[in-house]
Design a protein around this motif. Structure first.
Motif, short mmCIF file in Angstrom:
data_model
loop_
_atom_site.label_atom_id
_atom_site.label_comp_id
_atom_site.label_asym_id
_atom_site.label_seq_id
_atom_site.Cartn_x
_atom_site.Cartn_y
_atom_site.Cartn_z
N ALA A 179 8.00 1.07 -5.89
CA ALA A 179 8.02 2.53 -5.89
C ALA A 179 9.12 3.11 -6.78
N LEU A 180 9.92 2.24 -7.40
CA LEU A 180 11.10 2.70 -8.14
C LEU A 180 10.73 3.63 -9.29
N PRO A 181 11.24 4.87 -9.27
CA PRO A 181 10.98 5.79 -10.38
C PRO A 181 11.91 5.50 -11.55
N GLU A 196 0.87 -1.17 0.00
CA GLU A 196 0.00 0.00 0.00
C GLU A 196 0.91 1.23 0.00
N ILE A 197 0.92 1.95 -1.10
CA ILE A 197 1.87 3.05 -1.26
C ILE A 197 1.14 4.39 -1.25
N LYS A 198 1.63 5.31 -0.44
CA LYS A 198 1.08 6.66 -0.36
C LYS A 198 2.13 7.67 -0.80
N GLY A 199 1.76 8.55 -1.72
CA GLY A 199 2.65 9.62 -2.16
C GLY A 199 3.60 9.22 -3.26
N LEU A 200 3.25 8.18 -4.02
CA LEU A 200 4.13 7.69 -5.09
C LEU A 200 4.47 8.78 -6.11
N GLN A 201 3.53 9.70 -6.34
CA GLN A 201 3.74 10.75 -7.34
C GLN A 201 4.90 11.67 -6.98
N LYS A 202 5.29 11.69 -5.70
CA LYS A 202 6.40 12.55 -5.28
C LYS A 202 7.74 12.07 -5.82
N LEU A 203 7.79 10.81 -6.27
CA LEU A 203 9.02 10.28 -6.85
C LEU A 203 9.09 10.50 -8.35
N GLU A 204 7.99 10.93 -8.92
CA GLU A 204 7.93 11.10 -10.38
C GLU A 204 8.41 12.49 -10.76
N VAL A 205 9.68 12.73 -10.52
CA VAL A 205 10.30 14.01 -10.86
C VAL A 205 11.26 13.80 -12.01
N ASP A 206 11.52 14.87 -12.76
CA ASP A 206 12.38 14.75 -13.94
C ASP A 206 13.76 15.35 -13.70
#
Length: 297
Positions: free
Chosen positions: A129-131, A79-89
């Motif tokens: 969670a690996l970006p 259960e992952i919360k805040g996954l979008q915070k790792l999606e940086v360029d």
């Protein structure tokens, strides 16, 4: 002709022992875990060589696909919360806690009382969670582990010699240059070793020096305690749910080496508070432990 009845009887006896003995179930699962790791390493290495012809961070996509399937074999849910915070360029340093072989694929000495400390495969939980364009830092000894070492090398993982600080510092300096030049994210375990004591160990300074020297943000990732379904001391290995929480990025722009202790303490306190909360572990009298001072890794 007499072989098959004996084989059938042996298999039935083994199944009975596994069902009746908790220790036998634990050893059987660990053995299967190791066998799957070795098989997946071999197959993934062949695919990486055929597709990308050598060492590149792009191979992490292939590794991630294989490792992400392990959860179905062993009954794990994330259960992952805040996954979008790792999606940086942009480059960043990602730090997380490290507990057991469930977040690091491997363990050759599967029948030993406590699984070995080395961690050959990239973390199973990490793979959830690996970006993109993210690699790890691992100790140099792991590169000599046959197909496991090969797949780590092909995935672009950086290897350091933890016994020689000057060599390790040189590698970390090279990591800093490459992560900026190649737009890489680097995943580091600041505790420096596996820890299943129900709390976080004091952090080492290497990840924080790296972030400040490259002026990239730090993104903390916290995994909940595995103790309710995985405990080598009590020979427990069952299905379970792992909660993962990604915290807001902590900027390092404008910071200097003198700010390392404060940055380390900020990250430690935020991660420890989150770990205790998502693990449902009460903080004793509201107290928190400090990270202490340890040599950079």
């Amino acid at each position: 002709m007499e072989f098959w009845p004996w084989l059938t009887a042996a298999l039935l006896l083994l199944l009975l022992v596994v069902q009746l003995s908790r220790s036998a179930r634990f050893c059987a699962k660990i053995t299967l875990y190791c066998a799957v790791c070795l098989w997946a390493s071999t197959v993934a290495a062949v695919i990486c060589l055929l597709r990308h012809h050598g060492r590149t961070v792009e191979n992490m996509r292939i590794i991630r696909w294989f490792v992400s399937k392990f959860k179905y074999i062993f009954g794990l849910r994330f259960e992952i919360k805040g996954l979008q915070k790792l999606e940086v360029d942009h480059p960043c340093v990602i730090i997380s806690n490290h507990q057991s072989i469930l977040d690091m694929m491997g363990g050759c000495q599967a029948l030993s009382p406590t699984p070995p400390a080395w961690c050959p495969w990239p973390p199973a939980g990490l793979m959830e969670a690996l970006p993109e364009r993210c690699v790890q830092i691992a100790k140099r000894e792991l590169i000599f582990l046959g197909p496991v070492g090969l797949i780590m090398y092909l995935g672009g993982i950086f290897f350091i010699n933890r016994q020689h600080s000057k060599t390790a510092m040189t590698v970390m300096a090279d990591v800093g240059k490459r992560m900026v030049r190649e737009n890489l994210k680097v995943w580091i375990y600041p505790e420096g070793t596996r820890n299943d004591n129900g709390d976080l160990l004091p952090f080492k300074k290497g990840a924080f020096y790296l972030a400040i020297q490259t002026q990239v943000p730090i993104i903390p990732v916290i995994y909940s305690s595995f103790s309710s379904f995985y405990n080598p001391k009590t020979k427990l290995f069952s299905s379970g749910t792992i909660k993962v929480e990604v915290l807001d990025a902590i900027p390092t722009s404008g910071l200097t080496v003198a700010d390392v202790p404060k940055l380390m303490d900020t990250c430690y306190q935020a991660m420890r508070t989150t770990f205790l909360r998502i693990s449902k572990t009460p903080q004793e009298n509201g107290a928190t432990a400090g990270p202490g001072c340890q040599p950079a890794q």
